[in-house]
Design a protein around this motif. Structure first.
Motif, short mmCIF file in Angstrom:
data_model
loop_
_atom_site.label_atom_id
_atom_site.label_comp_id
_atom_site.label_asym_id
_atom_site.label_seq_id
_atom_site.Cartn_x
_atom_site.Cartn_y
_atom_site.Cartn_z
N GLY A 24 12.14 1.68 -18.89
CA GLY A 24 10.83 1.44 -19.55
C GLY A 24 10.56 0.33 -18.51
O GLY A 24 9.76 -0.83 -18.70
N ALA A 25 11.56 -0.50 -17.27
CA ALA A 25 11.42 -0.97 -16.39
C ALA A 25 10.64 -1.13 -15.84
O ALA A 25 11.41 -0.57 -14.13
N ARG A 26 9.74 -0.56 -15.99
CA ARG A 26 8.64 -0.26 -14.66
C ARG A 26 8.68 -0.25 -13.07
O ARG A 26 8.74 -0.32 -11.48
N THR A 27 8.62 -2.34 -13.16
CA THR A 27 9.20 -3.68 -12.29
C THR A 27 10.36 -3.31 -11.46
O THR A 27 10.54 -2.88 -10.24
N PHE A 28 11.24 -3.20 -11.76
CA PHE A 28 12.58 -2.88 -11.56
C PHE A 28 13.26 -1.42 -11.07
O PHE A 28 13.50 -1.64 -9.84
N LEU A 29 12.27 -0.78 -11.62
CA LEU A 29 12.95 0.74 -10.88
C LEU A 29 11.88 1.03 -9.68
O LEU A 29 12.08 1.88 -8.72
N ALA A 30 10.47 0.22 -9.69
CA ALA A 30 9.66 0.47 -8.16
C ALA A 30 10.47 -0.80 -7.42
O ALA A 30 10.29 -0.13 -5.52
N ALA A 31 11.08 -1.89 -7.62
CA ALA A 31 12.04 -2.45 -6.35
C ALA A 31 12.86 -1.28 -6.14
O ALA A 31 13.52 -1.87 -4.84
N MET A 32 13.80 -1.08 -6.74
CA MET A 32 14.72 -0.34 -6.72
C MET A 32 14.44 0.84 -5.83
O MET A 32 15.54 1.13 -4.85
N ALA A 33 13.58 1.35 -5.64
CA ALA A 33 13.36 2.78 -5.08
C ALA A 33 13.08 2.15 -4.06
O ALA A 33 13.43 3.18 -3.06
N LYS A 34 12.02 1.38 -3.59
CA LYS A 34 11.67 0.29 -2.87
C LYS A 34 13.40 0.00 -1.22
O LYS A 34 13.29 0.83 -0.54
N SER A 35 14.10 -0.05 -2.48
CA SER A 35 15.01 -0.72 -1.48
C SER A 35 15.75 0.68 -0.99
O SER A 35 16.42 0.70 -0.33
N ALA A 36 16.29 1.37 -1.74
CA ALA A 36 16.66 2.74 -2.31
C ALA A 36 16.22 3.50 -1.05
O ALA A 36 16.54 4.67 0.28
N LEU A 37 15.08 3.32 -0.74
CA LEU A 37 13.74 4.20 0.42
C LEU A 37 14.49 3.22 1.88
O LEU A 37 13.94 3.84 2.89
N THR A 38 15.67 2.46 1.94
CA THR A 38 14.97 1.88 3.27
C THR A 38 16.71 2.78 4.36
O THR A 38 17.05 2.43 5.26
N PHE A 39 17.44 2.98 3.27
CA PHE A 39 18.46 4.49 3.80
C PHE A 39 17.52 5.80 4.29
O PHE A 39 17.19 6.24 3.56
N GLN A 40 17.10 5.73 5.68
CA GLN A 40 16.45 6.68 6.05
C GLN A 40 17.37 7.35 6.58
O GLN A 40 18.67 7.09 7.81
N PRO A 41 17.01 9.05 6.35
CA PRO A 41 17.72 10.29 7.71
C PRO A 41 17.69 9.84 8.78
O PRO A 41 16.08 9.70 9.42
#
Length: 602
Positions: free
Chosen positions: A456-473
């Motif tokens: 339920g921590a939407r802000t945390f999940l969104a921030a973690m997703a943005k960080s994860a997207l820095t790994f680009q193929p």
């Protein structure tokens, strides 16, 4: 390859190499040689469908959709098959570099689809294509068949004894039949092993008149006769057993022992586990890493998936950690409070195949000065022993000597990451939220409970997703057969993008496991990703792990240290195509994830 004639060239690449001779000869007779200058448009989206399958001999073509480059195909790769199968032109194909290509007419291509191996290469779903796309190399000279049924290893029928018999009679029967166990005919059936005679009779001060019913193990843990050998390994290692009754239907047909599995392969996990259990002291630690590499090589050559191998490696490493920590306890005395040794990273996800740097932490119960001093000393000893065994120290310092605290402090730390997702908090959470207990009696359920709050921590999940997207193929134009862009980090560009984003989806779905594939499966069950996406990403992850392990074992066999950096030229044309398909699938998933988590708002 440049010296090959067209027919020999075609025969050397997949899937033409799998065709029966007669079918291939017909395809070779229909082959046409073509040349197109740079800039030539070969297919236009929405235009006339392709009438040929093209195989690139020299040069390159650019695959585009709506002006966006999806892929650049080079020597040995094919195009036109999507149009041939669908009857539509769904992509733009333009010659990037002067193109020499061999082409096969539509009628001949369709005739070849009658051959399953050939048709499978052009399967409509990427997940299906990836399942059988990796070309294996002889990275180990010993290649056991680890998929054979356990029944093939049985030396004879199970030796049985009545429940009214004495342990003395059981011992004589085991000696006469040269076996290490007897099945006790009772309700339910049980088993008595040579270890039971030592521990439950002799060590307990009991006499030979003791009835077997008093020391038997029941009910039995059994496996079906058609269970593959590698699965029997897993069961024995997980359960800490040495004998495994084998059943066919309801009938016990034999007993498989750890010794039987040892004979199956000296490089298997049971054999390595035996060596770990027999380690007498710290001077025996060097060489452990080499044994794990030998095992991984043999298992991979035997056909096991890296995910399965990773499970075996994790169990072996846990056994080693337990051995090391017991040595530390012998030096320091009994622990003043229950504790747990946590591992994370690939080891925490049970996805490690070759030894990597340490990722561990220490958590204990009661917070006292004595406990802090004790566990500080224990961490120092354990981290040093792991380094001696072949686990390098973590460059980022994520080791127990630095990450040790009582349970309450860990709970506060986890809650802080969720409530205040700063860049440093996200970095630490992305590492430590993959934790699992490798040793110790302390219950870590309170930490699991905090992690479950992430749903339920939407802000945390969104921030973690943005960080994860820095790994680009690598993008469509960034991965070429020759030049600087031919080398890339397979972990950074392929494996990490899946691992990091699967972590976010796993946290949102409440996955109880940190394993990447299980996180994807949990996201599917929660309705966060579609079934075809889950299958494609799961197979893409397996494919990348297979590719990396194969290349790392090749490096080791050549006397080079294993790295994650590979060259596109090391792969076959089929593997290059699949690799590009995989990177494209990751990009599509990342685009969807960006929208799902609204990362544009952060």
């Amino acid at each position: 390859m440049a010296a090959l004639d067209p027919v020999a060239f075609l025969r050397s690449i997949s899937p033409f190499d799998a065709l029966p001779p007669a079918a291939f000869d017909e395809a070779a007779r229909a082959l046409e040689i073509t040349f197109f200058a740079s800039g030539t448009r070969l297919l236009t989206r929405g235009g006339t469908p392709s009438e040929h399958l093209y195989v690139i001999r020299k040069g390159a073509v650019r695959i585009e959709r709506d002006g966006q480059t999806l892929q650049v195909l080079e020597e040995g790769e094919m195009f036109g098959f999507t149009s041939l199968i669908s009857g539509k032109a769904t992509l733009d194909v333009t010659v990037e570099e002067d193109l020499l290509a061999y082409r096969l007419p539509k009628a001949r291509f369709q005739a070849l689809l009658a051959h399953a191996p050939f048709a499978g290469h052009f399967a409509s779903g990427l997940a299906e294509r990836l399942r059988n796309s990796l070309e294996r190399s002889p990275v180990a000279s010993f290649q056991p068949d680890l998929g054979v049924p356990v029944a093939s290893l049985l030396r004879g029928p199970a030796v049985r004894i009545g429940e009214g018999a004495t342990v003395g009679e059981a011992a004589r029967l085991m000696c006469e039949r040269a076996v290490g166990s007897v099945i006790v005919d009772s309700a339910p059936p049980g088993i008595v092993t040579d270890r039971d005679l030592r521990q439950r009779v002799l060590a307990a001060g009991r006499g030979p008149e003791t009835r077997v019913a008093e020391i038997r193990t029941a009910p039995l843990r059994t496996v079906p006769a058609d269970t593959p050998v590698y699965e029997a390994w897993r069961i024995l290692l997980d359960a800490g057993m040495h004998h495994l009754p084998v059943v066919r239907g309801e009938e016990i047909v034999g007993v498989l022992s750890a010794t039987d599995l040892l004979k199956c392969t000296a490089a298997g996990p049971v054999a390595v586990m035996k060596r770990v259990e027999r380690l007498q002291g710290r001077d025996a630690l060097p060489g452990y890493g080499a044994k794990v590499t030998e095992m991984a090589s043999a298992l991979f050559a035997g056909g096991l998936e890296p995910i399965v191998i990773g499970g075996f490696v994790a169990r072996l490493n846990d056994t080693l950690v337990g051995r090391i920590l017991r040595w530390a306890e012998a030096d320091l005395g009994p622990p003043p409070t229950p504790y747990a040794w946590m591992v994370f990273g690939s080891e925490g996800r049970m996805e490690q195949t070759l030894l990597t740097d340490q990722d561990n932490a220490l958590v204990w119960g009661d917070d006292t000065p004595a406990a802090r001093a004790y566990f500080g000393a224990l961490a120092e000893r354990a981290n040093a022993d792991l380094q001696a065994a072949g686990f390098p120290r973590c460059p980022g310092g994520y080791m127990a000597v630095n990450w040790k605290a009582p349970l309450a402090e860990w709970e506060d730390r986890f809650r802080g990451w969720l409530d205040s997702p700063t860049p440093q908090a996200l970095l630490e959470a992305s590492i430590l939220f993959d934790f699992r207990a490798a040793h110790g009696a302390l219950d870590l359920a309170p930490l699991d409970k905090v992690v479950q709050r992430a749903r339920g921590a939407r802000t945390f999940l969104a921030a973690m997703a943005k960080s994860a997207l820095t790994f680009q193929p690598p993008g469509g134009l960034m991965l070429r057969l020759r030049g600087d862009s031919s080398r890339f980090d397979l972990k950074l560009k392929g494996i990490s993008p899946i691992v990091f984003l699967a972590r976010v989806y796993g946290l949102e779905s409440g996955a109880r496991s940190s394993n990447t594939l299980e996180r994807l499966a949990a996201a599917l069950r929660a309705g966060l990703i579609a079934k075809d996406s889950c299958e494609t990403l799961s197979e893409a992850y397996r494919f990348l792990l297979r590719l990396r392990l194969r290349e790392q074992l090749r490096m080791i066999s050549e006397g080079r240290p294993p790295t994650n950096v590979v060259s596109l030229s090391d792969f076959s044309s089929s593997e290059r195509s699949r690799l590009r398909d995989t990177f494209r699938a990751i990009e599509i998933w990342q685009d969807r994830a960006s929208y799902h988590y609204r990362t544009d708002l952060f």
